[in-house]
Design an enzyme around this catalytic site. Structure first.
Site, mmCIF file in Angstrom:
data_model
loop_
_atom_site.group_PDB
_atom_site.id
_atom_site.type_symbol
_atom_site.label_atom_id
_atom_site.label_comp_id
_atom_site.label_asym_id
_atom_site.label_seq_id
_atom_site.Cartn_x
_atom_site.Cartn_y
_atom_site.Cartn_z
ATOM 1 N N HIS A 65 -2.678 13.396 -27.036
ATOM 2 C CA HIS A 65 -3.413 13.613 -25.794
ATOM 3 C C HIS A 65 -4.064 12.317 -25.325
ATOM 4 C CE1 HIS A 65 -3.768 18.279 -26.302
ATOM 5 N NE2 HIS A 65 -2.691 17.922 -25.633
ATOM 6 N N ASP A 67 -6.867 11.347 -24.072
ATOM 7 C CA ASP A 67 -8.219 10.916 -24.440
ATOM 8 C C ASP A 67 -8.282 10.371 -25.861
ATOM 9 O OD1 ASP A 67 -7.698 13.628 -25.193
ATOM 10 O OD2 ASP A 67 -9.833 13.989 -25.526
ATOM 11 N N HIS A 68 -7.135 10.358 -26.541
ATOM 12 C CA HIS A 68 -7.073 9.800 -27.891
ATOM 13 C C HIS A 68 -6.165 8.570 -27.988
ATOM 14 C CE1 HIS A 68 -9.145 13.251 -29.953
ATOM 15 N NE2 HIS A 68 -8.850 13.781 -28.774
ATOM 16 N N HIS A 140 -3.658 22.523 -32.815
ATOM 17 C CA HIS A 140 -4.126 22.030 -31.521
ATOM 18 C C HIS A 140 -3.127 22.224 -30.379
ATOM 19 C CE1 HIS A 140 -6.825 20.020 -28.893
ATOM 20 N NE2 HIS A 140 -6.066 18.957 -28.709
ATOM 21 N N ASP A 211 -8.624 16.971 -33.299
ATOM 22 C CA ASP A 211 -8.855 18.149 -32.463
ATOM 23 C C ASP A 211 -8.154 19.345 -33.111
ATOM 24 O OD1 ASP A 211 -10.000 16.301 -30.840
ATOM 25 O OD2 ASP A 211 -8.871 16.840 -29.040
#
Length: 307
Positions: A65, A67-68, A140, A211
């Site tokens: 993802h 944001d990572h 996730h 996550d």
């Protein structure tokens, strides 16, 4: 061993929290820094710290993802301009290799150091004489991993005063004694090196959940660890939201820490919906279940002491 939280938010950057990245500073142990995830603007966050990009030896990505991972291309490119010459290894799920190589290729970014990219599966992903890093699958919605960094036990220090009392002068023989070997001295005496060593120091363990929904695999990964860094995207009353979006609540993270026998819980990956007083309430929710809980904030530093 020290944790430095470069970004503690979930999803998108916020004024008070950047997106996810955590530095594990191993300066005393190996003169290097390991990163866990590298969200957008991670290199900007690093500018506010003492971390030198050339010291970053390994980057462990939990999942793909944005944001990572959006901070990776910029950080990798900038490392060349900041004196980085030593090899850097990036570990992550399938897709990390294509993401990095494509980003660097289309931007014509030339690296001055060797870059190794390893797409991982569950199990040991790195091991040397100091550390072993193990990955397990998280829950996730996309392929995602949690990581355990396990420091190997450190041999006990040499009882130098006792050796001197026995008229064994310093020299090459000390290195053999420190290895616990049976040594025959010049005067004919034979000694067991293990008799001249302090007890070994137990290695420390830090676990990163990535996550995830509540996960038995993450709980086992965190078994008896010194620090569990666990996502807590939502407050305890938002348990349905957490489940729907494949995340955890504060209370769920605390239960995981308690059942795993962790020594300390650090909550991170906090949703931007929790600002100000609402953010401080998250720690209280976790501490009601697992007292040794704190909520991370950007630039928080936490020492990982020996037990």
């Amino acid at each position: 061993m020290e944790l430095l939280f470069l970004g503690t938010g979930a999803g998108i950057p916020a004024k008070s929290r950047n997106v996810t990245s955590i530095a594990l500073k191993l300066l005393e142990e190996r003169q290097s820094v390991w990163l866990f995830d590298c969200g957008e603007a991670t290199q900007h966050q690093i500018l506010h710290t003492s971390i030198k990009p050339r010291k970053i030896e390994k980057i462990f990505i939990t999942h793909m993802h944005g944001d990572h991972v959006y901070g990776l291309p910029g950080l990798l490119g900038s490392r060349s301009f900041q004196g980085g010459e030593d090899e850097l290894t990036v570990y992550g799920p399938k897709g990390i290799k294509a993401f990095i190589e494509t980003s660097l290729a289309v931007t014509k970014t030339h690296l001055t150091y060797p870059l190794v990219i390893q797409e991982i599966e569950e199990g040991a992903v790195f091991e040397d004489d100091q550390f072993i890093v193990t990955a397990v699958s998280a829950i996730h919605g996309v392929e995602a991993f949690g990581y355990r960094v396990q420091e190997k036990d450190v041999p006990g220090s040499l009882k130098a005063a006792l050796l001197k009392e026995m008229n064994i002068p310093p020299g090459p023989v000390y290195s053999k004694i420190k290895k616990g070997e049976i040594v025959t001295l010049e005067d004919g005496r034979t000694i067991n090196g293990e008799d001249f060593l302090e007890p070994p120091k137990k290695g420390r363990a830090v676990v990163f959940s990535g996550d995830t929904r509540v996960s038995d695999k993450i709980k086992e990964l965190a078994r008896d660890c010194d620090v569990l860094v666990h996502e807590a995207t939502f407050a305890k009353d938002d348990v349905k939201l957490a489940f729907d979006y494949f995340h955890s609540t504060t209370e769920q993270a605390a239960v995981t820490a308690k059942e795993a026998g962790a020594k300390q819980l650090i909550l991170t990956h906090i949703s931007a919906r929790y600002q100000g007083e609402a953010s401080s309430e998250l720690q209280k929710e976790a501490a009601a279940v697992f007292p040794n809980s704190i909520t991370a904030y950007d630039f928080l530093e936490v020492q990982v002491p020996r037990g």
